[in-house]
Design an enzyme around this catalytic site. Structure first.
Site: not given
Length: 658
Positions: A464, A397
């Site tokens: 998540h 990322e």
């Protein structure tokens, strides 16, 4: 030291020497000024000039270079006036950052130089993005990025080189191995025999050279860059050199064995090349005196002129305005018929329209190409727009966010998809320190949107399901949007992509396929920072956003006896203060509702603002209804208890009881 002039003329050799000598003489002047107390800090590159000068001369003037602290020779070789550099170092209004940042922490599009931030490694990913823009555009160019031996321990080093290798990007990764990271010697920083050996792990070429030999640096980099322009792929170059001064002057050099100074003093790049030119009779005492006298006069004049430049005048409004790249928001009105579509389809539609409108827009994310992304939002995009613009990324990322900024610097737009909003932690530094601060520091746009699939409700557990918008609402320079309806999802996404500033775009996963609404087929944008007032009432006002809007609507529909004003903020940075103030005036009772945890959630900022600016209109304390101050549990019963929704009814009852 052995110099091989190859076919270089005497004039070329003399020019190389002048470019090598000039930054050395500037540095010597800086050390005098430091001892005089006229400047406060200096990072010395004495002994390393051959790397900066030789590599810069090997690059074309239109190619980007991303240097570090000890690369003064990059700036002088690119002919940046010393007065301008000195103004930057002194924090003058005439410096590149207008006094907002120091040393070489700036960029200049005019000279195609992009400076570093103090975290060292992140600029390597920017080089990836810059090179990617050239690759997509079909421009035969190379990009040069510097790093030190210490920064090779950072994850940014690995991520940037890995991305460049996988994507065959024309980037020269140049390591200045000068022996020490502040006081830590190389044997305490890495175990491999040579840093260049790392290249094999990435499947790329690695070359080690004498960083103190100006001709070796120049010739090697010239060959690499020329080959790279025609056959794009990254190369790792390790330049062996030594730091003859401290990390910065205040740190000293007592931790360095004296014999190292003696050995490397014999390898001084300026003195050795100077001696070589004397032997060739290219240089003599008279000419050397003439060159030094000319440089000394110029340096004295430029330095003193910079001292006379104006100091910045502090103006809060100017400072606030300069956090963002100017953007005249003129919302595009929707036209034509609206069709009932899902929230997820509105996002897909917006992305497609943006890709068709902006031929320089690149999408990046894990599994977004043929697979279509974890949630299938980009399904079919690779077939329509090609894999050059719809790019599967390695799991890195930080490098991808940095590459997005590099794309922006080199004339492109970027949308980066976080597979889940939780994973943004791995790119946090690039977002809050590079994207957010770039325009404020040196006036450059950061035309990057980061899509953030967010939120709980599906039993996905702690990693998540987070609602982490508050991490970014407190960071000046970022914009944050959070649509609650399909219509807003499309319009705000298109507005975010049009905006040249970095935008965090939050999209709730649980709304993807459960929520439908009317969405026009046309291209339209919505104003970032404008709230929607969904209901007007008299008893209380609910201020919320995202899935909280739907919790509130469900509650109010099930309790028609309650008369409430309902405000959907839509944007959290900037946010609609007028709409909030009017909601307070409407009812005198305010409930702030959000899915994020209570402590330091965005509702805390809203509550504080209301208390400070609208206290006189309140008939009761401002109440917040938020999720528990715990991580998000997976078990359905535990998750439902965690979420703010479970406390909405009781909180409203408590508010109405005042």
């Amino acid at each position: 030291m052995v110099f091989d002039r190859k076919d270089k003329s005497n004039a070329t050799l003399l020019d190389l020497y002048k470019k090598l000598l000039y930054p050395r003489m500037v540095e010597e002047k800086m050390l005098i000024l430091l001892r005089q107390g006229r400047i406060g800090k200096w990072f010395s590159g004495i002994g390393q000039e051959a790397i900066a000068v030789g590599s810069t001369l090997a690059m074309n003037g239109s190619e980007y270079i991303l240097p570090m602290h000890r690369n003064l020779g990059v700036f002088t070789t690119r002919n940046i006036p010393l007065k301008k550099l000195m103004a930057q170092w002194q924090g003058k209004a005439t410096g590149f950052t207008k006094g907002r940042d120091r040393s070489f922490h700036f960029g200049t599009q005019e000279h195609k130089i992009i400076g570093m931030i103090s975290h060292l490694g992140p600029q390597m990913a920017l080089a990836d993005g810059i090179a990617l823009a050239d690759l997509i555009a079909g421009r035969e160019k190379a990009t040069l990025v510097f790093t030190g031996e210490g920064a090779t321990s950072e994850g940014d080093f690995h991520e940037a080189i890995n991305v460049a290798a996988v994507w065959n990007l024309p980037v020269i990764f140049l390591i200045e191995n000068n022996g020490y990271g502040l006081s830590t010697p190389i044997n305490e920083q890495f175990k491999c025999a040579h840093l260049v050996d790392k290249a094999i792990g990435y499947g790329i070429e690695g070359i080690q050279i004498d960083g103190n030999n100006i001709l070796e640096v120049y010739d090697t980099l010239a060959v690499i860059s020329e080959k790279m322009r025609l056959d794009p792929k990254p190369v790792l170059v390790e330049c062996l050199t030594f730091r003859m001064r401290g990390h910065e002057e205040a740190s000293g050099t007592k931790y360095v064995p004296q014999e190292l100074f003696e050995a490397w003093g014999e390898k001084d790049p300026v003195k050795n090349f100077e001696q070589f030119l004397f032997e060739l009779q290219v240089l003599n005492d008279d000419l050397l005196l003439e060159i030094r006298s000319e440089f000394k006069h110029e340096i004295e004049k430029e330095v003193e002129a910079a001292f006379m430049d104006a100091e910045p005048e502090a103006d809060v409004n100017t400072e606030l305005q300069d956090m963002y790249y100017p953007n005249a928001e003129n919302p595009v009105e929707a036209t034509g018929q609206a069709t009932e579509i899902r929230y997820i389809d509105a996002i897909t539609d917006g992305l497609k329209m943006a890709m068709r409108k902006h031929q320089n827009l690149v999408l990046m994310g894990q599994d977004i190409a043929e697979y279509g992304g974890a949630f299938k939002i980009t399904d079919g995009f690779a077939a329509e727009f090609g894999k050059q613009r719809v790019r599967n990324t390695p799991i890195c990322e930080s490098a991808i966010v940095g590459a997005g900024l590099g794309l922006s610097i080199n004339g492109y737009k970027a949308v980066v998809e976080m597979q889940f909003a939780d994973f943004v932690t791995c790119g946090f530094n690039q977002i809050v320190n590079n994207l957010a601060k770039t325009h404020y520091r040196w006036g450059e746009k950061a035309d990057v949107v980061i899509r953030m699939p967010t939120g709980a409700g599906s039993g996905a557990g702690p990693f998540h399901s987070q609602s982490n918008e508050a991490w970014f609402t407190k960071t000046p320079g970022l914009k944050v949007v959070y649509p609650a309806f399909p219509y807003d999802a499309k319009g705000l996404l298109l507005a975010a992509i049009d905006d040249p500033n970095p935008v965090m775009y939050f999209e709730h996963k649980n709304l993807y396929r459960s929520l439908t609404g009317p969405v026009p087929a046309s291209y339209y944008t919505l104003e970032i920072g404008k709230a929607n007032v969904l209901r007007k009432g008299e008893q209380l006002s609910i201020i919320t956003y995202g899935v909280g809007v739907h919790w509130a609507l469900t509650y109010l529909n099930e309790n028609p006896q309650i008369s409430a004003t309902l405000v959907d903020l839509c944007s959290l940075q900037p946010w609609d203060k007028t709409a909030v103030l009017n909601a307070v005036k409407d009812t005198g009772r305010v409930l702030i509702l959000h899915e994020d945890t209570l402590t330091s959630g965005f509702g805390a900022e809203l509550s504080a603002w209301i208390a400070e600016h609208a206290f006189q209109y309140l008939d009761a304390p401002v109440l917040r209804c938020a999720s528990s101050d715990t991580a998000i549990p997976m078990n359905k019963a535990l998750e439902e208890s965690f979420l703010a929704k479970s406390r909405l009814a009781s909180t409203i009852d408590r508010l109405l009881a005042y």
